[in-house]
Design a protein around this motif. Sequence first.
Motif, PDB file in Angstrom:
ATOM      1  N   LEU A   1       0.866  -1.174   0.000  1.00 19.13           N
ATOM      2  CA  LEU A   1       0.000   0.000   0.000  1.00 19.13           C
ATOM      3  C   LEU A   1       0.903   1.224   0.000  1.00 19.13           C
ATOM      4  CD1 LEU A   1      -2.742   1.457   0.281  1.00 19.13           C
ATOM      5  CD2 LEU A   1      -2.444   1.279   2.766  1.00 19.13           C
TER       6      LEU A   1
ATOM      7  N   ARG B   1       3.835  -0.976   3.745  1.00 18.58           N
ATOM      8  CA  ARG B   1       3.129   0.302   3.588  1.00 18.58           C
ATOM      9  C   ARG B   1       4.173   1.404   3.566  1.00 18.58           C
ATOM     10  NH1 ARG B   1      -2.265   2.361   6.470  1.00 18.58           N
ATOM     11  NH2 ARG B   1      -2.237   4.493   5.703  1.00 18.58           N
TER      12      ARG B   1
ATOM     13  N   CYS C   1      -1.752  -5.058   4.735  1.00 15.49           N
ATOM     14  CA  CYS C   1      -0.742  -5.164   3.689  1.00 15.49           C
ATOM     15  C   CYS C   1       0.574  -5.626   4.305  1.00 15.49           C
ATOM     16  CB  CYS C   1      -0.550  -3.824   2.973  1.00 15.49           C
ATOM     17  SG  CYS C   1      -0.088  -2.471   4.063  1.00 15.49           S
TER      18      CYS C   1
END
Length: 133
Positions: A77, A94, A91
């Motif tokens: 992300l 990130r 995720c």
Amino acid sequence: MKKTVAFVCTGNSCRSQMAEGFMKYYGSELFESFSAGTHPEEEINPNAILVMKEAGIDISMQYPKLLKDIPDKLDVLITMGCNVECPYIPCRLREDWGLDDPKGKPIEEFRKTRDIIEEKVKELILKVKNNEI
């Protein structure tokens, strides 16, 4: 198996759309890519389309999307520097790229933003190729 990546910003009309376009162009064999906005605009900013076309990439068929329109679980992300709290999306990695929105600024700002995004997308692809993600 491809990894999933989503690029998220506020309006999903400039930065995240450019990132999605670059990832589809450079990394389609490694990533399934998406973009979305916390408060999507009605359409992609025409200057974003123009500067991407200058780079040889057509994003004119892409469109702003809501967060609910992307997978709810991702490998990567990327937030663009929304200046808002992005909702939690599970995720593995990130990152916040902290990019200013070029909306309402001269075309040169769109070009600068485009060039930064292109380099960051290439770096992300390299991380996957080096098994860092």
